[in-house]
Design an enzyme around this catalytic site. Structure first.
Site, PDB file in Angstrom:
ATOM      1  N   SER A  66       0.801  -1.233   0.000  1.00 27.21           N
ATOM      2  CA  SER A  66       0.000   0.000   0.000  1.00 27.21           C
ATOM      3  C   SER A  66       0.830   1.277   0.000  1.00 27.21           C
ATOM      4  O   SER A  66       0.265   2.367  -0.072  1.00 27.21           O
ATOM      5  CB  SER A  66      -0.961   0.015   1.188  1.00 27.21           C
ATOM      6  OG  SER A  66      -2.217  -0.475   0.801  1.00 27.21           O
ATOM      7  N   LYS A  69      -0.031   3.670  -2.740  1.00 28.97           N
ATOM      8  CA  LYS A  69      -1.043   4.723  -2.669  1.00 28.97           C
ATOM      9  C   LYS A  69      -0.418   6.101  -2.479  1.00 28.97           C
ATOM     10  O   LYS A  69      -1.093   7.119  -2.707  1.00 28.97           O
ATOM     11  CB  LYS A  69      -2.024   4.414  -1.536  1.00 28.97           C
ATOM     12  CG  LYS A  69      -2.854   3.147  -1.784  1.00 28.97           C
ATOM     13  CD  LYS A  69      -3.834   2.900  -0.656  1.00 28.97           C
ATOM     14  CE  LYS A  69      -4.713   1.683  -0.917  1.00 28.97           C
ATOM     15  NZ  LYS A  69      -4.051   0.409  -0.655  1.00 28.97           N
ATOM     16  N   SER A 126      -6.592   2.929   4.080  1.00 28.39           N
ATOM     17  CA  SER A 126      -5.884   2.374   2.924  1.00 28.39           C
ATOM     18  C   SER A 126      -6.847   1.638   1.998  1.00 28.39           C
ATOM     19  O   SER A 126      -6.610   0.504   1.577  1.00 28.39           O
ATOM     20  CB  SER A 126      -4.760   1.430   3.380  1.00 28.39           C
ATOM     21  OG  SER A 126      -3.830   1.219   2.351  1.00 28.39           O
TER      22      SER A 126
END
Length: 456
Positions: A66, A69, A126
């Site tokens: 993640s 992101k 997330s």
């Protein structure tokens, strides 16, 4: 008198040995994870000068999970700054976005949230569905947005990074380095100070839910103001931290932690050790060249003009026979079942045993039985890739999405050479006529699966 002097000397030597032992022990505590864990990588960068204060496997390929992101948010902030979108703009959730595995907001297909809500959901929960929805809004499709992400990475000087999706869900071709993630962390603060406070959000209200930030160092370690956590089974536990104390500022990255706690503890130790060593003086220019491509001097060498242009992806249409292009393994092309990442949820059952940089065994990776290359007839190609693992992943994903259409077809891979590189075609063979192959391909396209028919 001699005896007194001897005792003093002995004590001095003993004290020096003790101090040295403590120093060695502290150093060992910091670098030990590199020996015990092959997924581990870390770096600490002085955000005032660009000087590397600590480094371990910082330029080795790792799965970002993640942390991906961060780039999705970079491009979102860029769109906000340019006026292309507003915080109040609606982000529509397609069926593709709504179907992303947890963690996610859970917005149904056809629903929407504001850009600002999507941002909050990325920095705290997330959310994978919101990441994909933003990607489709800004890029038209997640595959196109992934190309934009990789191109932006090159402009920022992130030469060891390739993006294939907007959320960091498992993909064997998506990788980065600790150094590149530090560069991106610095760029986010330098280029978008007006939006950077989002990363320090401890929680936010979404409907009846209060979504907490996965970054447990916020509020635990003085000076930590972000940035992002990440986890998949393939990556281990990742964290990028921005920390300031007075005029000192660092960005630290830990990748491949064996648990959230051990990763957080290691990050805390790096911060305690290296923040006091950071400079209190800042240079006149940004450390990371802006994404617009200015060629200002940078200690991190983020000079877009000096990067090899052949590494910058050029968005093209779907693969054609005449000009075969390497397809991107987006969330549309990689098995989505049970692959979610992010701490706070159960450990995912990843359908592929990814390994980087050493390829995993095919038996672990390829749950679909592949056939020998057909010598005649027609076939449908769904992808091509320099990675056989990725090509087989396409076959698996396509079979799961459209097994009813391909029940009589035989999946296989075959190689071809282009520019001195070996590529792997992902194809389904066994069609006895052009019409049969074309009709099946058209049906696949209605399921949003890119393909074309080719005679063997």
């Amino acid at each position: 008198m001699r005896q007194i002097l001897a005792r003093i000397a002995h004590r001095a030597v003993s004290s020096a040995k003790s101090t040295l032992a403590v120093a060695i022990a502290a150093t060992a505590l910091i670098v030990a994870p590199a020996h015990a864990n092959p997924k581990y990588a870390a770096i600490v960068v002085d955000a005032n000068t660009g000087k590397t204060l600590f480094s371990s496997s910082a330029d080795e390929a790792r799965f970002p999970a993640s942390l991906t992101k961060m780039m999705t948010l970079y491009l979102t902030f860029e769109a906000l700054e340019s006026g292309r979108i507003k915080k109040s703009s609606k982000v529509l959730f397609s069926k593709n976005a709504a179907n992303e595995p947890p963690t996610k907001l859970g917005v149904k297909a056809g629903g929407s949230v504001t850009v600002e809500t999507a941002i909050y959901s990325l920095v705290t929960k997330s959310a994978n569905d919101a990441s994909t929805a933003l990607a489709e809004m800004l890029g038209g499709s997640e595959a196109e947005f992934a190309r934009m992400m990789t191109t932006k990475a090159r402009q920022l000087g992130m030469t060891g990074t390739i993006f294939r999706n907007a959320n960091g869900l498992p993909n064997p071709a998506q990788h980065s380095t600790a150094r590149d993630m530090a560069t991106l962390g610095i760029a986010l603060r330098e280029h978008f100070p007006q939006y950077y406070d989002y990363f320090s959000t401890r929680s936010f209200q979404y409907g009846k839910q209060r979504l907490a930030n996965h970054n447990r160092l916020l509020g635990r370690i003085k000076g930590v103001d972000g940035i992002k956590t990440g986890y998949t089974r393939a990556s281990g536990f990742n964290l990028v931290s921005s920390v300031s104390d007075g005029n000192r500022r660092i960005v630290a990255v830990v990748m491949g932690g064996k648990s959230g706690k051990s990763r957080d503890d290691h990050m805390a130790e790096l911060i305690r050790t290296y923040l006091p060593k950071a400079s209190t003086r800042r240079g006149g220019n940004d450390l990371v060249a802006s994404a617009a491509g200015e060629t200002r001097k940078s200690p991190i060498k983020a000079l877009a003009a000096l990067l090899p242009t052949k590494n910058a992806p050029k968005p093209k249409a779907a693969p054609r026979v005449e000009d075969e292009e390497v397809a991107f393994a987006t969330a549309d092309n990689v098995p989505a079942a049970n692959v979610q990442e992010e701490e706070g949820s159960a450990e995912p059952e990843v359908p592929f045993a990814y390994a980087e940089p050493i390829p995993a065994r095919m038996a672990d990776i390829d749950p679909i039985k592949t056939a020998a290359v057909p010598k005649s007839g027609w076939a449908i190609q769904v992808a091509s890739s320099p990675s056989e693992v990725e090509a087989r992943a396409f076959l698996t994903r396509t079979n799961r999405q459209a097994g009813d259409l391909l029940a009589s077809a035989s999946p296989f891979t075959e190689t071809f050479e282009k520019g001195g590189v070996t590529y792997y075609r992902a194809r389904f063979g066994g069609f006895d006529s052009k019409n049969a192959a074309w009709n099946t391909c058209n049906a696949l396209k209605r399921k949003k699966i890119d393909c074309y028919a080719v005679q063997q």
